[in-house]
Design a protein around this motif. Structure first.
Motif, PDB file in Angstrom:
ATOM      1  N   LEU A   6       0.809  -1.217   0.000  1.00 10.59           N
ATOM      2  CA  LEU A   6       0.000   0.000   0.000  1.00 10.59           C
ATOM      3  C   LEU A   6       0.846   1.273   0.000  1.00 10.59           C
ATOM      4  O   LEU A   6       0.304   2.372  -0.067  1.00 10.59           O
ATOM      5  CB  LEU A   6      -0.928   0.021   1.219  1.00 10.59           C
ATOM      6  N   ALA A   7       2.159   1.134   0.083  1.00 13.68           N
ATOM      7  CA  ALA A   7       3.065   2.284   0.185  1.00 13.68           C
ATOM      8  C   ALA A   7       3.301   2.903  -1.186  1.00 13.68           C
ATOM      9  O   ALA A   7       4.387   2.851  -1.736  1.00 13.68           O
ATOM     10  CB  ALA A   7       4.375   1.866   0.830  1.00 13.68           C
ATOM     11  N   ILE A   8       2.276   3.518  -1.731  1.00 16.69           N
ATOM     12  CA  ILE A   8       2.339   4.152  -3.038  1.00 16.69           C
ATOM     13  C   ILE A   8       2.360   5.667  -2.828  1.00 16.69           C
ATOM     14  O   ILE A   8       1.435   6.207  -2.208  1.00 16.69           O
ATOM     15  CB  ILE A   8       1.120   3.751  -3.901  1.00 16.69           C
ATOM     16  N   PRO A   9       3.408   6.360  -3.302  1.00 13.96           N
ATOM     17  CA  PRO A   9       3.464   7.813  -3.117  1.00 13.96           C
ATOM     18  C   PRO A   9       2.212   8.492  -3.669  1.00 13.96           C
ATOM     19  O   PRO A   9       1.748   8.179  -4.759  1.00 13.96           O
ATOM     20  CB  PRO A   9       4.707   8.230  -3.904  1.00 13.96           C
ATOM     21  N   GLY A  10       1.648   9.391  -2.899  1.00 13.92           N
ATOM     22  CA  GLY A  10       0.443  10.103  -3.307  1.00 13.92           C
ATOM     23  C   GLY A  10      -0.847   9.426  -2.883  1.00 13.92           C
ATOM     24  O   GLY A  10      -1.926   9.996  -3.022  1.00 13.92           O
ATOM     25  N   ALA A  22       4.590  -0.383   9.507  1.00  9.85           N
ATOM     26  CA  ALA A  22       3.856  -1.402   8.745  1.00  9.85           C
ATOM     27  C   ALA A  22       3.978  -1.185   7.239  1.00  9.85           C
ATOM     28  O   ALA A  22       4.018  -2.138   6.469  1.00  9.85           O
ATOM     29  CB  ALA A  22       2.385  -1.400   9.147  1.00  9.85           C
ATOM     30  N   LEU A  23       4.062   0.078   6.810  1.00  7.74           N
ATOM     31  CA  LEU A  23       4.191   0.389   5.386  1.00  7.74           C
ATOM     32  C   LEU A  23       5.637   0.314   4.905  1.00  7.74           C
ATOM     33  O   LEU A  23       5.893   0.236   3.712  1.00  7.74           O
ATOM     34  CB  LEU A  23       3.637   1.788   5.104  1.00  7.74           C
ATOM     35  N   ALA A  48      -2.149  10.782   4.219  1.00 12.81           N
ATOM     36  CA  ALA A  48      -1.569  10.821   2.882  1.00 12.81           C
ATOM     37  C   ALA A  48      -0.134  10.338   2.955  1.00 12.81           C
ATOM     38  O   ALA A  48       0.592  10.657   3.894  1.00 12.81           O
ATOM     39  CB  ALA A  48      -1.620  12.229   2.313  1.00 12.81           C
ATOM     40  N   LEU A  49       0.250   9.579   1.959  1.00 14.87           N
ATOM     41  CA  LEU A  49       1.621   9.107   1.833  1.00 14.87           C
ATOM     42  C   LEU A  49       2.293  10.017   0.819  1.00 14.87           C
ATOM     43  O   LEU A  49       2.008   9.941  -0.375  1.00 14.87           O
ATOM     44  CB  LEU A  49       1.639   7.652   1.367  1.00 14.87           C
ATOM     45  N   ILE A  50       3.121  10.928   1.295  1.00 15.40           N
ATOM     46  CA  ILE A  50       3.739  11.904   0.405  1.00 15.40           C
ATOM     47  C   ILE A  50       5.035  11.356  -0.164  1.00 15.40           C
ATOM     48  O   ILE A  50       5.704  10.528   0.451  1.00 15.40           O
ATOM     49  CB  ILE A  50       3.984  13.247   1.120  1.00 15.40           C
ATOM     50  N   SER A  51       5.365  11.810  -1.361  1.00 16.63           N
ATOM     51  CA  SER A  51       6.607  11.356  -1.978  1.00 16.63           C
ATOM     52  C   SER A  51       7.752  12.219  -1.480  1.00 16.63           C
ATOM     53  O   SER A  51       7.560  13.361  -1.067  1.00 16.63           O
ATOM     54  CB  SER A  51       6.512  11.421  -3.500  1.00 16.63           C
ATOM     55  N   ARG A  52       8.950  11.681  -1.543  1.00 14.10           N
ATOM     56  CA  ARG A  52      10.123  12.421  -1.093  1.00 14.10           C
ATOM     57  C   ARG A  52      10.414  13.556  -2.062  1.00 14.10           C
ATOM     58  O   ARG A  52      10.235  13.417  -3.260  1.00 14.10           O
ATOM     59  CB  ARG A  52      11.340  11.509  -1.025  1.00 14.10           C
ATOM     60  N   VAL A  53      10.901  14.653  -1.535  1.00 17.82           N
ATOM     61  CA  VAL A  53      11.250  15.792  -2.377  1.00 17.82           C
ATOM     62  C   VAL A  53      12.576  15.535  -3.080  1.00 17.82           C
ATOM     63  O   VAL A  53      12.722  15.760  -4.257  1.00 17.82           O
ATOM     64  CB  VAL A  53      11.324  17.081  -1.538  1.00 17.82           C
ATOM     65  N   PHE A  54      13.542  15.021  -2.329  1.00 20.08           N
ATOM     66  CA  PHE A  54      14.860  14.737  -2.888  1.00 20.08           C
ATOM     67  C   PHE A  54      15.160  13.249  -2.745  1.00 20.08           C
ATOM     68  O   PHE A  54      14.866  12.666  -1.718  1.00 20.08           O
ATOM     69  CB  PHE A  54      15.959  15.518  -2.143  1.00 20.08           C
TER      70      PHE A  54
END
Length: 111
Positions: free
Chosen positions: A8-12, A59-60, A81-87
């Motif tokens: 389930l660890a999908i960015p966004g 868990a993620l 929300a699972l946010i994506s990394r900036v860098f």
């Protein structure tokens, strides 16, 4: 429990989480429509939300900094929300190494 929800660890992605504070034990379970997180923390001063972020990130399989509380839908239901990394991690490491280099004063000689 470690990385039990890694798929389930999908960015966004936005995750629907049912929270049970003051539980006898900390645990994360997958239900039909939501993730159920039980925490021993009390729901005062954001302690339960912080505990949920800690358990959910484990868990993620993602850092805690990548999860953010979006909305409290009901008393027991939260949207994270699972946010994506900036860098990317490598560029962050390189940037940290560069910043540790001693700088030379302008006009000084090295000999």
């Amino acid at each position: 429990m470690k990385n039990s929800l890694a798929q389930l660890a999908i960015p966004g992605a936005t995750l629907l989480v049912r929270v049970t504070p003051n539980a006898p034990a900390n645990k994360v379970e997958m239900e039909a429509e939501a993730i159920k997180v039980s925490v021993t923390a009390t729901p005062l001063d954001g302690k339960a939300n912080a505990a949920v972020i800690k358990l959910l990130s484990k868990a993620l399989g993602v850092p805690k900094s990548r999860l953010t509380l979006v909305q409290a839908i009901r008393v027991d239901t939260r949207s994270f929300a699972l946010i994506s990394r900036v860098f990317p991690l490598e560029s962050t490491r390189l940037r940290a190494k560069r910043s540790r280099r001693p700088s030379r004063a302008f006009g000084t000689s090295t000999t």
